[in-house]
Design a protein around this motif. Structure first.
Motif, PDB file in Angstrom:
ATOM      1  N   UNK A 228       0.833  -1.204   0.000  1.00  0.00           N
ATOM      2  CA  UNK A 228       0.000   0.000   0.000  1.00  0.00           C
ATOM      3  C   UNK A 228       0.867   1.254   0.000  1.00  0.00           C
ATOM      4  N   UNK A 229       1.890   1.264   0.842  1.00  0.00           N
ATOM      5  CA  UNK A 229       2.775   2.421   0.925  1.00  0.00           C
ATOM      6  C   UNK A 229       3.525   2.628  -0.384  1.00  0.00           C
ATOM      7  N   UNK A 230       4.051   1.525  -0.942  1.00  0.00           N
ATOM      8  CA  UNK A 230       4.805   1.629  -2.183  1.00  0.00           C
ATOM      9  C   UNK A 230       3.914   2.054  -3.342  1.00  0.00           C
ATOM     10  N   UNK A 231       2.686   1.577  -3.345  1.00  0.00           N
ATOM     11  CA  UNK A 231       1.746   1.984  -4.384  1.00  0.00           C
ATOM     12  C   UNK A 231       1.498   3.483  -4.323  1.00  0.00           C
ATOM     13  N   UNK A 232       1.298   3.992  -3.107  1.00  0.00           N
ATOM     14  CA  UNK A 232       1.071   5.429  -2.940  1.00  0.00           C
ATOM     15  C   UNK A 232       2.300   6.228  -3.373  1.00  0.00           C
ATOM     16  N   UNK A 233       3.476   5.701  -3.055  1.00  0.00           N
ATOM     17  CA  UNK A 233       4.706   6.380  -3.458  1.00  0.00           C
ATOM     18  C   UNK A 233       4.866   6.390  -4.975  1.00  0.00           C
ATOM     19  N   UNK A 234       4.503   5.291  -5.620  1.00  0.00           N
ATOM     20  CA  UNK A 234       4.604   5.221  -7.079  1.00  0.00           C
ATOM     21  C   UNK A 234       3.653   6.225  -7.723  1.00  0.00           C
ATOM     22  N   UNK A 235       2.440   6.315  -7.191  1.00  0.00           N
ATOM     23  CA  UNK A 235       1.478   7.291  -7.718  1.00  0.00           C
ATOM     24  C   UNK A 235       2.020   8.707  -7.564  1.00  0.00           C
ATOM     25  N   UNK A 236       2.593   8.999  -6.388  1.00  0.00           N
ATOM     26  CA  UNK A 236       3.151  10.335  -6.147  1.00  0.00           C
ATOM     27  C   UNK A 236       4.313  10.622  -7.099  1.00  0.00           C
TER      28      UNK A 236
ATOM     29  N   UNK B 252      10.956   5.426  -8.862  1.00  0.00           N
ATOM     30  CA  UNK B 252       9.778   4.658  -9.264  1.00  0.00           C
ATOM     31  C   UNK B 252      10.167   3.226  -9.621  1.00  0.00           C
ATOM     32  N   UNK B 253      11.282   3.079 -10.301  1.00  0.00           N
ATOM     33  CA  UNK B 253      11.751   1.737 -10.666  1.00  0.00           C
ATOM     34  C   UNK B 253      12.043   0.899  -9.424  1.00  0.00           C
ATOM     35  N   UNK B 254      12.641   1.512  -8.396  1.00  0.00           N
ATOM     36  CA  UNK B 254      12.937   0.796  -7.162  1.00  0.00           C
ATOM     37  C   UNK B 254      11.655   0.414  -6.427  1.00  0.00           C
ATOM     38  N   UNK B 255      10.681   1.327  -6.436  1.00  0.00           N
ATOM     39  CA  UNK B 255       9.410   1.011  -5.778  1.00  0.00           C
ATOM     40  C   UNK B 255       8.708  -0.151  -6.487  1.00  0.00           C
ATOM     41  N   UNK B 256       8.800  -0.178  -7.806  1.00  0.00           N
ATOM     42  CA  UNK B 256       8.200  -1.291  -8.549  1.00  0.00           C
ATOM     43  C   UNK B 256       8.901  -2.602  -8.196  1.00  0.00           C
ATOM     44  N   UNK B 257      10.214  -2.548  -8.032  1.00  0.00           N
ATOM     45  CA  UNK B 257      10.951  -3.759  -7.662  1.00  0.00           C
ATOM     46  C   UNK B 257      10.492  -4.259  -6.291  1.00  0.00           C
ATOM     47  N   UNK B 258      10.359  -3.346  -5.351  1.00  0.00           N
ATOM     48  CA  UNK B 258       9.908  -3.722  -4.010  1.00  0.00           C
ATOM     49  C   UNK B 258       8.470  -4.228  -4.038  1.00  0.00           C
TER      50      UNK B 258
END
Length: 367
Positions: free
Chosen positions: A89-97, A179-185
């Motif tokens: 959830x946190x990573x999804x929100x970060x990716x959107x931001x 964003x690439x790192x958040x997608x990896x996580x």
């Protein structure tokens, strides 16, 4: 580039978020099947019309312990699932931001490029002559000098604009890398959630299969053994005198949390559920405190890690009691040595003795 930006935002917004923590006791175990009696203790062939011998208590105790172990392992796996879900959830929100920042940064960069292009065209119209030549050829020297001042201002503005373009481009690179790192996580958490989900399903299925093999009388006896084990643990806990100094009154928010949690009594347990019709253990406690206006972490492990620890003798209604060494279960203290909690699959939200499970510690959401 525009298509890439749209796909990034679309993918970010559609990240699935769900699920939570399970709970139950646990210990190690033996075979669930009845232990055959020695040959000398019974005839080789049952007499006609003879009824089936009752399940030995020892074997049912082993079954009880095995069920506790299976449900406890499911609880641990559920906490792992919920932890991965919360991170997702946190990573999804970060990716959107980040996606929004990339879109805004690209828009800003396009504007700066347009301004730079306009400046280049203006310079082209002057013929690119040096200021000295323009002064000699000018019909109005004063007008030229005024224009030179404006030109110097424009040069400074252009220099600042070029610097801003460079910074914007660097920001865009960093946003893309983040964003690439958040997608990896996010992908790693997706795999962790799937593995935990499989473990949960396996453990619960094994427990349900074990229970389904019992006859009605055995199930009744098993329920009695569970009641006796809980009573024994609660009595031992109370006999320590642990409650003699527990006198603290609940806070205003604590009363609201207790009122919400106790109002859910009778609703079924469901792993990953946060209400309103079903709950798991930390789903119940987190929703109770959210209802009281105090959001807390979703999982029992994070509740243990992030909330303020208080001594058992200082606990008050509304505090959360965390159970087992791995913090895989949580209940809410309601006073008089009791908790309200969502026990495990097949059970409902209920009141229980606070000492019926091994206590890890107590935490206070409204410290």
């Amino acid at each position: 580039m525009a298509a890439g930006k749209r796909s990034l935002i679309t993918a970010a917004v559609t990240v699935v978020c769900a699920v939570t923590v399970l709970a139950a006791p646990g210990t190690a175990f033996a075979s669930p099947s009845p232990t055959p009696s020695p040959a000398a203790s019974a005839p080789a062939t049952p007499a006609p019309g003879a009824s089936r011998a009752p399940q030995p208590s020892k074997d049912l105790e082993e079954v009880r312990q095995r069920l506790e172990k299976l449900y406890h392992e499911a609880a641990v796996a559920t906490d792992a699932y919920n932890a991965a879900e919360e991170q997702s959830k946190q990573q999804s929100a970060q990716i959107v931001a980040l996606a929004k920042k990339i879109v805004e940064g690209q828009r800003r960069l396009d504007q700066l490029k347009d301004r730079a292009g306009a400046a280049a065209r203006a310079q082209y119209r002057t013929g690119g002559l040096p200021p000295e030549a323009q002064l000699v050829l000018s019909d109005d020297p004063q007008q030229f000098l005024d224009g030179t001042g404006r030109l110097l201002q424009g040069q400074r503005a252009t220099k600042g604009m070029l610097g801003e373009m460079a910074r914007t481009q660097e920001d865009l690179k960093q946003y893309a890398a983040d964003a690439s790192e958040r997608w990896r996580q996010l992908e790693a958490n997706r795999k962790a959630k799937e593995a935990a989900k499989q473990k949960i399903t396996q453990q619960i299925s094994a427990a349900e299969k074990l229970e389904s093999q019992l006859e009605a009388k055995e199930k009744a006896r098993l329920a009695e053994l569970e009641r006796q084990a809980a009573l024994k643990a609660q009595t031992a806990w109370l006999d320590t005198g642990i409650l003699k100094d527990v006198r603290a009154a609940s806070s205003g928010q604590g009363k609201q949390a207790v009122a919400f949690a106790t109002a859910q009594i009778g609703k079924p347990y469901e792993w990953g559920a946060e209400g309103p019709k079903t709950f798991d253990c930390s789903g119940l406690t987190s929703q109770a405190w959210a209802h009281a206006g105090r959001p807390i972490p979703r999982t029992s492990q994070e509740q243990w890690r992030q909330l303020r620890h208080v001594d058992v003798k200082d606990m008050r209604p509304g505090d959360l009691i965390i159970y087992f060494g791995d913090a895989s279960h949580v209940g809410m203290y309601v006073g008089d040595g009791a908790i309200v909690h969502a026990p495990r699959p097949g059970r409902t939200v209920t009141l229980a003795g606070a000492g019926t499970m091994p206590i890890l510690g107590v935490v206070r959401p409204d410290a």
